[in-house]
Design an enzyme around this catalytic site. Structure first.
Site, PDB file in Angstrom:
ATOM      1  N   ASN A 103      -2.133  19.248   1.028  1.00  0.00           N
ATOM      2  CA  ASN A 103      -3.235  18.654   1.585  1.00  0.00           C
ATOM      3  C   ASN A 103      -2.924  18.446   3.050  1.00  0.00           C
ATOM      4  O   ASN A 103      -3.799  18.755   3.904  1.00  0.00           O
ATOM      5  CB  ASN A 103      -3.679  17.135   1.016  1.00  0.00           C
ATOM      6  CG  ASN A 103      -4.685  16.341   1.677  1.00  0.00           C
ATOM      7  OD1 ASN A 103      -5.595  17.029   1.831  1.00  0.00           O
ATOM      8  ND2 ASN A 103      -4.461  15.153   1.870  1.00  0.00           N
ATOM      9  N   THR A 119      -4.467  12.564   6.576  1.00  0.00           N
ATOM     10  CA  THR A 119      -3.197  12.549   6.997  1.00  0.00           C
ATOM     11  C   THR A 119      -2.992  13.703   8.362  1.00  0.00           C
ATOM     12  O   THR A 119      -2.356  13.517   9.471  1.00  0.00           O
ATOM     13  CB  THR A 119      -2.234  12.984   6.028  1.00  0.00           C
ATOM     14  OG1 THR A 119      -2.471  12.184   4.947  1.00  0.00           O
ATOM     15  CG2 THR A 119      -0.904  12.829   6.550  1.00  0.00           C
ATOM     16  N   LYS A 165       0.884  -1.223  -0.018  1.00  0.00           N
ATOM     17  CA  LYS A 165      -0.072  -0.060  -0.050  1.00  0.00           C
ATOM     18  C   LYS A 165       0.839   1.098  -0.094  1.00  0.00           C
ATOM     19  O   LYS A 165       1.793   1.294   0.678  1.00  0.00           O
ATOM     20  CB  LYS A 165      -0.885   0.029   1.372  1.00  0.00           C
ATOM     21  CG  LYS A 165      -2.029   1.063   1.482  1.00  0.00           C
ATOM     22  CD  LYS A 165      -3.181   0.983   0.944  1.00  0.00           C
ATOM     23  CE  LYS A 165      -3.858   2.067   0.569  1.00  0.00           C
ATOM     24  NZ  LYS A 165      -3.653   2.924  -0.701  1.00  0.00           N
ATOM     25  N   LYS A 211       5.141   1.987  -3.164  1.00  0.00           N
ATOM     26  CA  LYS A 211       5.044   3.416  -3.366  1.00  0.00           C
ATOM     27  C   LYS A 211       5.184   3.614  -4.981  1.00  0.00           C
ATOM     28  O   LYS A 211       6.056   2.716  -5.625  1.00  0.00           O
ATOM     29  CB  LYS A 211       6.017   4.313  -2.868  1.00  0.00           C
ATOM     30  CG  LYS A 211       6.148   5.783  -2.498  1.00  0.00           C
ATOM     31  CD  LYS A 211       5.061   6.038  -1.589  1.00  0.00           C
ATOM     32  CE  LYS A 211       4.666   7.613  -1.409  1.00  0.00           C
ATOM     33  NZ  LYS A 211       4.003   7.879   0.226  1.00  0.00           N
TER      34      LYS A 211
HETATM   35  N1  GLU Z   1       0.963   8.882   0.389  1.00  0.00           N
HETATM   36  C1  GLU Z   1       0.414   8.855   1.745  1.00  0.00           C
HETATM   37  C2  GLU Z   1       1.531   8.526   2.706  1.00  0.00           C
HETATM   38  O1  GLU Z   1       2.556   8.657   2.494  1.00  0.00           O
HETATM   39  C3  GLU Z   1      -0.926   7.755   1.798  1.00  0.00           C
HETATM   40  C4  GLU Z   1      -0.468   6.440   1.415  1.00  0.00           C
HETATM   41  C5  GLU Z   1      -1.925   5.779   1.154  1.00  0.00           C
HETATM   42  O2  GLU Z   1      -2.834   5.966   1.503  1.00  0.00           O
HETATM   43  O3  GLU Z   1      -1.986   4.641   0.898  1.00  0.00           O
HETATM   44  O4  GLU Z   1       1.244   7.804   3.744  1.00  0.00           O
END
Ligand code: GLU
Length: 425
Positions: A217, A186, A66, A102
């Site tokens: 965001n 977040t 994820k 990622k």
């Molecule tokens: N990009 C965000 C992070 O670095 C969210 C990742 C997600 O929701 O999978 O945590």
């Protein structure tokens, strides 16, 4: 400086704290799978331009990988590896049944038209479609990507697989199966942690000066939540610069309005900047980090607090909403100076936690209210914070290492449950 090597140093520090088999070390020292893709896009002038992108699945011991997708000119394979590494530990810290992944594309999306951006987003999803999937690897937004982009990618994936599979990506528009509260998640996770910290330390929000680096965001939402709750916002910034006001209260909503007033580029990125706000002194992003404040919230990119400026940080608490904003050398200096760093893999885990909720809702086809999402986030993140705080105190280690210790326990159990070298002994 390799971001991935720095990330590995954080883990190695935690390995010294617990006794784990060599297998765990071996498996966690490199990604499981990394792909590089080239995406051709027909530009508005008729020329074909190719953009380079990556997707890394770091480790899937705890579940499908994820993690977000970043569109930024400085993206590199090294950076995406580091970010997927952090996702692995973040998901474990947050107690989610996910591994870490990622993605990233080397591009400045602000220079693309909306049509070019859509072609790039769809092209990227098509290029990585063999390794993603609701049970394999689930992307989400990250720096300079948003729900509109997630919507295009989700649609592209459905077309490729000829099935409606909303669980392939999170952070989607609500109309395509997105979760309420994902946009603010977040920040909200970080906000719950700050509230818990303030309670633990017996502090009064009104006395706490806050500086936030980054007005995307995460940065905008946390500044707003803290300001609404009586915290004293003294400094804000975005990629073009920042503002500082030691004797007044910055109002994130008004500043957002003035940023919006400059309009948007065709593709929905803002033209204006926090730094354009009138009546406040301008500061650079570097100056913001060193300004007089109690809580410093890096909410932009990695490698901001480094060896050269760590001694100048005046905040008592650093809450990492960005991924990797503090280097290992800076960490040591901050610790020596008594600064408490609430590490990224805990502080910004609210985003992926609500992504998990989105995936659960997609899988069950039944959707929750905003209140339910917020309560469930609170129920997950506050115990994680308290648990890590206790590990920090018990073992007399920094909070980042304590977070890795918590995550490693879970990940190593999963790795060892699948079979270890012990059978050869
Ligand atoms: N990009 C965000 C992070 O670095 C969210 C990742 C997600 O929701 O999978 O945590």
């Amino acid at each position: 400086m390799s971001v991935f090597e720095n990330a590995q140093k954080q883990l190695n520090k935690a390995f010294k704290q617990i006794n784990l088999s060599n297998d765990v070390h071996e498996i966690l020292s490199r990604p499981k799978e990394a792909i590089q893709v080239n995406i051709p896009v027909r530009m508005h002038d008729g020329k074909l331009k190719t953009f380079e992108g990556f997707r890394v699945r770091y480790n899937d011991s705890l579940g499908p990988t994820k993690g977000g997708i970043r569109f930024h000119p400085n993206v590199s394979l090294d950076e995406v590896k580091a970010l997927s590494f952090w996702m692995t530990f973040k998901c474990a810290v947050a107690g989610l049944p996910f591994g870490g992944g990622k993605g990233g594309v080397i591009v400045n999306p602000k220079e693309l038209t909306k049509h070019e951006l859509e072609q790039l987003s769809r092209g990227y999803m098509s290029a990585i479609s063999d390794i993603v999937g609701p049970d394999r690897d689930i992307p989400a937004p990250d720096v300079y990507t948003n729900s509109m982009i997630m919507g295009w990618m989700s649609d592209e994936y459905n077309k490729i697989t000829r099935k409606i599979q909303p669980g392939v990506i999170t952070g989607k528009p609500i109309s395509l199966g997105g979760s309420l509260g994902r946009d603010e998640a977040t920040a909200r996770g970080g906000y719950y942690i700050i509230k818990e910290l303030v309670k633990k330390k017996g502090l009064n929000p009104k006395d706490l000066k806050v500086a936030v680096q980054g007005f995307g965001n995460a940065g905008y939402h946390i500044a707003k939540m803290l300001a609404d709750d009586g915290f004293w916002i003294v400094a804000l910034s975005d990629s073009k610069g920042g503002i500082y006001c030691n004797n007044c209260y910055l109002n994130p909503d008004l500043i957002m309005e003035s940023k919006k007033a400059k309009g948007m580029i065709d593709n929905e990125y803002y033209k204006g900047s926090v730094a354009d706000t009138e009546n406040h002194s301008r500061i650079t992003n570097e100056e913001l980090l060193e300004c007089e404040c109690d809580i410093l919230i890096p909410a932009a990119l990695e490698n901001q607090i480094i060896k050269d400026n760590a001694n100048n940080i005046r905040a008592k608490y650093v809450v990492e909403l960005a991924n990797g904003p503090t280097t290992p050398e800076a960490d040591e200096i901050l610790e020596k100076n008594g600064v408490l760093v609430i590490p990224d893999i805990l502080a910004n885990s609210g985003g992926v936690t609500v992504s998990y909720f989105e995936w659960v809702q997609n899988n069950q086809g039944y959707y929750w209210s905003l209140e339910e999402v917020r309560n469930k986030l609170k129920e997950k993140i506050i115990p994680a914070f308290n648990d890590i705080y206790n590990i920090m105190e018990d073992k007399k280690i920094d909070m980042r290492t304590a977070a890795y210790v918590r995550a490693l326990k879970l990940i190593s159990e999963a790795i060892e449950s699948k079979g270890t070298e012990d059978i050869f002994k």
